[in-house]
Every structure is written in C-alpha cells, then in structure tokens.
Write a protein that holds these residues in place. Structure first.
Motif: not given
Ligand code: IPE
Ligand code: IPE
Ligand code: MG
Length: 235
Positions: A145-158
């Motif tokens: 999840i940390h990686q996907d947040l970093n790569n902007k694949k997802i937002k916190e609200e996802d």
C-alpha cells in the motif's frame, strides 16, 4: 444445504499428537494429515464450498527440527507432483498464501507447477497457506500500500477495509467458518484480517482423523448460527 459458507478455513492441527499417541513417528501423522486434506478438499467441493483455505505450514514452524521441516517439505512436493490428480481433475484451482523467501527452490518449483496446472480450473479454490503468518501478511500488505501511495497509483481515501483485501496474498472473500482441529483453542497467527466475523469451531479431533462427517456437523451448526455483523437483526 441452505445458507452454506462461501469461504471455510481450517487450521490443520494435531498431526504430531495423533502419531505420538499411536506410538508412531510424528512424520506418520503428517502423512495421514495429507490424506485427510485431499479428502476434505474434494468433499468441500462436492458440497458446493467455493473457497477452502488450509494452514499447512506457518512461518513459526521453521522453529521445528530440520528433520521435521524437511519431511514436511518433501511431503508437500510429493503431493503437488504426484498425488493431487483427483483434485486437479475435479476442477479445483490451487493458490498459495505465504512468503516465498526461506522456501527451498524445489518447493517453489513444485508450487509454481501446480499453480500453472490448475490456473484455469473454476469449480472452486484451494488456498494453501505455506510459510504463512498473518502478521507477516499484514506487514507485507502495508508495504504494498505504501508503494502504491508513493507511486500515486492510489489515494489515501482508496484504502478501506474492503479494498485492503486486494493487498493480501490472495484476494479472497472473508472467512465465514474457521475450524481448528487438534484440541487447542487459539489462532496461531492465521488469517487475522480475514477472520473478523468468522464463526469459530474448535474441534477435539486430530487432523488425520478429521472426516466428512465432522465437516458436515460444523456446517449443519453454522446454518443455525445468527450472524449479526454488529447489527441487531434476527435477535
Ligand atoms: C499440524 O500438526 C501440522 C503442522 C503444524 C505442520 P502439528 O505438527 O502441529 O501436530 P501437533 O500439534 O504437534 O500434534
Ligand atoms: C498451527 O499449528 C500451524 C499449522 C497448523 C500449520 P501449530 O501447531 O504450529 O500451532 P501452535 O504452536 O500450537 O500454536
Ligand atoms: Mg500443533
């Protein structure tokens, strides 16, 4: 049967004590446990259960003697390569949960083989938890999840309690029924995220003796339980 669970999980415990009490070596218990697993996987499919997760080897089981660990790994390879023909022919798709690190290369090869052989099967899923730990799974999910947040694949609200399942080793429905054989009443680091609302069954039978009738009795009881999920319906 009406109202069957979608996802059953089994902590297959008691192999060693089953053998010791019969004056046999612990390995004999694991061997019989493998027979019981093949049988129960086929029976669960017949009953119409869509997902069966089984705890075959925990990350903490590496604390056991090298001899026992080697025996278990050899047994798994033997089953994956030779003995699961019926399971495969019956349309069961086999997937794995756990960390690949620390597993022997020949174990990984056998795992990849059986995943490949069964990938198009659609009747139901057998999820084998091998070198599995629930806290490890949650840590690994957090890192993804940390990686996907970093790569902007997802937002916190996802990130929600539902979407979190996508980050677990396998994206499966929540566990409806958890069975632990072998007399102990604990979870031993098994699927802590997925059992949130599971109905729990702790059985006195050792896993090598666990049979169709035992599963049927659990399911008959399950259909009578009132699952409220925090609500007050059917009180
Ligand atoms: C479960 O049986 C199988 C594995 C953990 C691999 P055990 O080996 O834990 O059997 P007991 O609990 O010692 O009887
Ligand atoms: C849990 O059983 C792991 C598996 C069934 C594979 P254990 O025998 O390892 O659990 P503890 O040590 O009794 O908690
Ligand atoms: Mg045990």
């Amino acid at each position: 049967m009406e109202g069957l669970p979608k996802h059953i999980a089994i902590i297959m415990d008691g192999n060693g004590r089953w053998a010791t009490e019969k004056g046999k070596k612990r390995s004999e218990g694991h061997k019989q446990g493998a027979v019981a697993l093949e049988n129960i996987a086929l029976y669960a499919k017949q009953l119409g259960i869509k997902v069966l997760s089984v705890y075959a080897f925990s990350t903490d089981n590496f604390k056991r003697s090298q001899e026992e660990v080697d025996y278990l790994m050899d047994l798994l390879i033997y089953y994956f390569n030779n003995k699961l023909d019926r399971v495969i022919k019956d349309g069961i798709k086999i997937v794995f949960s756990g960390r690949k690190e620390n597993l022997r290369p020949d174990v990984i090869l056998a795992i990849n083989n059986i995943i490949n052989k069964t990938k198009d099967n659609q009747e139901c899923i057998l999820n084998i938890c091998l070198n599995y730990g629930a806290q490890e799974e949650i840590v690994d999910a957090t890192l993804k999840i940390h990686q996907d947040l970093n790569n902007k694949k997802i937002k916190e609200e996802d990130i929600t309690r539902e979407s979190y399942y996508k980050y677990l080793y396998q994206e499966l429905p929540p566990i409806d029924v958890l069975i632990r054989t072998g007399k102990e009443k604990r979870l031993s680091n098994f699927m802590l995220y997925q059992v949130s609302y599971a109905e729990l069954y702790f059985l006195d039978v050792y896993f090598p003796d666990f049979n169709n009738q035992d599963l049927l009795e659990v399911l008959q009881d399950y259909t009578k339980r009132n699952r409220r999920f925090g609500d007050v319906k059917n009180n």
